[in-house]
Scaffold this active site. Structure first.
Site, PDB file in Angstrom:
ATOM      1  N   SER A  24       0.806  -1.232   0.000  1.00 46.18           N
ATOM      2  CA  SER A  24       0.000   0.000   0.000  1.00 46.18           C
ATOM      3  C   SER A  24       0.836   1.278   0.000  1.00 46.18           C
ATOM      4  O   SER A  24       0.505   2.208  -0.746  1.00 46.18           O
ATOM      5  CB  SER A  24      -0.972  -0.009   1.184  1.00 46.18           C
ATOM      6  N   SER A  69      -5.517  -2.342   8.685  1.00 43.64           N
ATOM      7  CA  SER A  69      -5.551  -3.758   8.336  1.00 43.64           C
ATOM      8  C   SER A  69      -5.503  -4.583   9.613  1.00 43.64           C
ATOM      9  O   SER A  69      -5.626  -4.041  10.718  1.00 43.64           O
ATOM     10  CB  SER A  69      -4.438  -4.084   7.347  1.00 43.64           C
ATOM     11  N   LYS A  73      -9.160  -4.080  11.977  1.00 41.87           N
ATOM     12  CA  LYS A  73     -10.291  -3.737  11.114  1.00 41.87           C
ATOM     13  C   LYS A  73     -11.616  -3.621  11.877  1.00 41.87           C
ATOM     14  O   LYS A  73     -12.481  -2.837  11.509  1.00 41.87           O
ATOM     15  CB  LYS A  73     -10.427  -4.762   9.993  1.00 41.87           C
ATOM     16  N   ASP A 111     -12.697  -3.313   0.613  1.00 41.22           N
ATOM     17  CA  ASP A 111     -12.331  -4.637   0.096  1.00 41.22           C
ATOM     18  C   ASP A 111     -13.444  -5.174  -0.818  1.00 41.22           C
ATOM     19  O   ASP A 111     -13.172  -5.762  -1.863  1.00 41.22           O
ATOM     20  CB  ASP A 111     -12.106  -5.632   1.242  1.00 41.22           C
ATOM     21  N   GLY A 135     -16.324 -18.927   2.257  1.00 45.72           N
ATOM     22  CA  GLY A 135     -15.571 -18.050   3.148  1.00 45.72           C
ATOM     23  C   GLY A 135     -16.417 -16.930   3.701  1.00 45.72           C
ATOM     24  O   GLY A 135     -17.210 -16.319   2.969  1.00 45.72           O
ATOM     25  N   GLY A 137     -14.841 -14.903   6.444  1.00 52.31           N
ATOM     26  CA  GLY A 137     -13.945 -14.156   7.323  1.00 52.31           C
ATOM     27  C   GLY A 137     -13.953 -12.698   6.893  1.00 52.31           C
ATOM     28  O   GLY A 137     -14.965 -12.198   6.383  1.00 52.31           O
ATOM     29  N   ALA A 139     -12.388 -11.029   4.371  1.00 60.47           N
ATOM     30  CA  ALA A 139     -12.580 -10.811   2.934  1.00 60.47           C
ATOM     31  C   ALA A 139     -13.977 -11.275   2.507  1.00 60.47           C
ATOM     32  O   ALA A 139     -14.686 -10.558   1.790  1.00 60.47           O
ATOM     33  CB  ALA A 139     -11.509 -11.561   2.141  1.00 60.47           C
TER      34      ALA A 139
HETATM   35  P1  NAD Z   1     -10.138 -15.079   7.632  1.00 56.92           P
HETATM   36  O1  NAD Z   1      -9.259 -15.946   8.444  1.00 56.92           O
HETATM   37  O2  NAD Z   1     -10.829 -13.929   8.270  1.00 56.92           O
HETATM   38  O3  NAD Z   1     -11.269 -15.994   6.949  1.00 56.92           O
HETATM   39  C1  NAD Z   1     -10.961 -17.203   6.294  1.00 56.92           C
HETATM   40  C2  NAD Z   1     -12.243 -17.868   5.804  1.00 56.92           C
HETATM   41  O4  NAD Z   1     -11.904 -19.020   5.051  1.00 56.92           O
HETATM   42  C3  NAD Z   1     -13.156 -18.361   6.916  1.00 56.92           C
HETATM   43  O5  NAD Z   1     -14.486 -18.273   6.475  1.00 56.92           O
HETATM   44  C4  NAD Z   1     -12.744 -19.823   7.079  1.00 56.92           C
HETATM   45  O6  NAD Z   1     -13.817 -20.620   7.573  1.00 56.92           O
HETATM   46  C5  NAD Z   1     -12.434 -20.205   5.652  1.00 56.92           C
HETATM   47  N1  NAD Z   1     -11.394 -21.233   5.532  1.00 56.92           N
HETATM   48  C6  NAD Z   1     -10.115 -21.154   5.953  1.00 56.92           C
HETATM   49  N2  NAD Z   1      -9.445 -22.279   5.651  1.00 56.92           N
HETATM   50  C7  NAD Z   1     -10.319 -23.113   5.038  1.00 56.92           C
HETATM   51  C8  NAD Z   1     -10.229 -24.412   4.497  1.00 56.92           C
HETATM   52  N3  NAD Z   1      -9.091 -25.115   4.534  1.00 56.92           N
HETATM   53  N4  NAD Z   1     -11.333 -24.941   3.926  1.00 56.92           N
HETATM   54  C9  NAD Z   1     -12.484 -24.243   3.877  1.00 56.92           C
HETATM   55  N5  NAD Z   1     -12.635 -23.003   4.374  1.00 56.92           N
HETATM   56  C10 NAD Z   1     -11.563 -22.444   4.954  1.00 56.92           C
HETATM   57  O7  NAD Z   1      -9.239 -14.580   6.413  1.00 56.92           O
HETATM   58  P2  NAD Z   1      -9.481 -13.306   5.471  1.00 56.92           P
HETATM   59  O8  NAD Z   1      -8.854 -12.118   6.099  1.00 56.92           O
HETATM   60  O9  NAD Z   1     -10.912 -13.263   5.081  1.00 56.92           O
HETATM   61  O10 NAD Z   1      -8.581 -13.687   4.222  1.00 56.92           O
HETATM   62  C11 NAD Z   1      -8.924 -14.764   3.376  1.00 56.92           C
HETATM   63  C12 NAD Z   1      -8.061 -14.720   2.128  1.00 56.92           C
HETATM   64  O11 NAD Z   1      -8.335 -13.542   1.404  1.00 56.92           O
HETATM   65  C13 NAD Z   1      -6.552 -14.678   2.407  1.00 56.92           C
HETATM   66  O12 NAD Z   1      -5.905 -15.521   1.498  1.00 56.92           O
HETATM   67  C14 NAD Z   1      -6.174 -13.236   2.133  1.00 56.92           C
HETATM   68  O13 NAD Z   1      -4.842 -13.111   1.675  1.00 56.92           O
HETATM   69  C15 NAD Z   1      -7.143 -12.897   1.014  1.00 56.92           C
HETATM   70  N6  NAD Z   1      -7.422 -11.467   0.883  1.00 56.92           N
HETATM   71  C16 NAD Z   1      -7.241 -10.910  -0.333  1.00 56.92           C
HETATM   72  C17 NAD Z   1      -7.504  -9.577  -0.502  1.00 56.92           C
HETATM   73  C18 NAD Z   1      -7.274  -8.947  -1.839  1.00 56.92           C
HETATM   74  O14 NAD Z   1      -7.255  -7.707  -1.924  1.00 56.92           O
HETATM   75  N7  NAD Z   1      -7.145  -9.706  -2.892  1.00 56.92           N
HETATM   76  C19 NAD Z   1      -7.984  -8.792   0.559  1.00 56.92           C
HETATM   77  C20 NAD Z   1      -8.183  -9.418   1.804  1.00 56.92           C
HETATM   78  C21 NAD Z   1      -7.902 -10.760   1.948  1.00 56.92           C
END
Ligand code: NAD
Length: 290
Positions: A24, A69, A73, A111, A135, A137, A139
């Site tokens: 960033s 971040s 958040k 996001d 998912g 979480g 994101a």
């Molecule tokens: P988080 O830990 O808050 O959420 C993870 C989610 O994935 C949860 O719902 C969890 O239940 C699920 N999960 C995790 N492992 C799993 C598995 N093995 N099988 C099934 N479900 C599973 O994480 P987050 O902050 O939401 O980030 C998730 C991903 O998004 C990361 O890889 C992060 O790098 C990516 N991300 C990308 C951007 C972008 O701008 N492209 C922005 C934010 C996050």
């Protein structure tokens, strides 16, 4: 940069920990320099314990805005004066605007808008569509809320039975209460439902991070029958650029296989626009970052 900074330069901060790896500061400082805007963007290693003081610092020093971040958040919300509709529904903030430097702090979450803009830039319109996603979480929540606010008609959210399952339920409840989208939550273990819901969707979004280290050899979709020529597959992961899921989707003829680079770029671009009122020169930034 040294030549640019004067006594008038306005500061934008980034509050997170760990944060030194973040793209960033490069993204925003390059964009300020390109447009000749008198701002500087600096990352500060701030966790939950320092957060309240850091927000007081934003007010006291007239810092014009901040990105936020992990792990801040959600924790920052009690210290802000106002939330955008999406930030309120998502219960998370990644961008804070201190309008005119007067100390009234408004929290936004970009996001989700970043992800939706990334889809749009690829020619994918979400309005009126049925979307299946995995998912819930950070994101996943931002994406689900923004997808619903942007007019997705039906949203099927799959999560495994972990601590995020409740998030999925809560996200669906808020979406159903506050938007015209119909959201339903399923256990990811119900693979029949997973296949059925994707079969009825035009877009599948994986917001789990499966496909990124240490899960780079895994994908939540391994059945070629799920991939169709009219299915768009979007993965939030951008490192690696092509996850196992995206490779599989391409090999089996998905309409599009989109990685998270665009989401990352556009969440920054949306924040930039909130901070400065100017459009980020995204093509130029793309060249520098990617
Ligand atoms: P988080 O830990 O808050 O959420 C993870 C989610 O994935 C949860 O719902 C969890 O239940 C699920 N999960 C995790 N492992 C799993 C598995 N093995 N099988 C099934 N479900 C599973 O994480 P987050 O902050 O939401 O980030 C998730 C991903 O998004 C990361 O890889 C992060 O790098 C990516 N991300 C990308 C951007 C972008 O701008 N492209 C922005 C934010 C996050």
């Amino acid at each position: 940069m040294a030549e640019r900074i004067t006594g008038h330069t306005l500061l934008i901060s980034l509050l997170a920990t760990p944060i030194r790896h973040s793209l960033s500061p490069t993204m925003h400082n390059e964009a300020f320099a390109k447009l000749g805007l008198d701002y500087a963007y600096l990352a500060f290693e701030v966790g939950n314990d320092e957060l309240e003081d850091a927000v007081k610092g934003i007010r006291a020093m007239g810092i014009r805005g901040s990105n936020v971040s992990m792990p801040n958040k959600q924790a920052i919300i009690p210290y802000l004066d106002e939330l955008s509709p999406a930030a309120k529904l998502a219960g998370a903030v990644n961008t804070v605007v201190n309008k005119d430097g007067k100390g009234h702090l408004v929290g936004h979450v970009t996001d989700g808008t970043g992800a939706m803009r990334s889809l749009r830039e690829e020619g994918v319109e979400v309005k009126g569509q049925k979307v299946t996603m995995t998912g819930a979480g950070g994101a996943g929540t931002a994406i689900a809320i923004q997808a619903a606010l942007d007019g997705v008609k039906e949203l099927s959210i799959f999560n495994r039975q972990d601590e995020c399952f409740e998030n999925a339920v809560e996200n669906a409840r808020k979406i159903n209460e506050h938007t015209d989208c119909k959201a339903t939550v399923y256990d990811l273990a119900d693979q029949e439902a997973f296949k059925r819901e994707i079969a009825a969707s035009s877009i599948y979004i994986d917001a789990t991070g499966v496909g990124m280290k240490p899960l780079e050899d895994e994908s939540l979709i391994n059945d070629p029958e799920i991939i169709r020529p009219d299915l768009v597959v979007f993965d939030v992961v951008y490192m690696p650029k092509e996850t196992k899921l995206l490779k599989f989707a391409k090999e089996h003829g998905a309409k599009k296989a989109i990685n998270g680079l665009g989401m990352m770029l556009y969440q920054g671009a949306e924040a930039f626009e909130l901070f400065t009122g100017e459009e980020m020169p995204v093509d130029y930034i793309k060249e520098i970052l990617f």
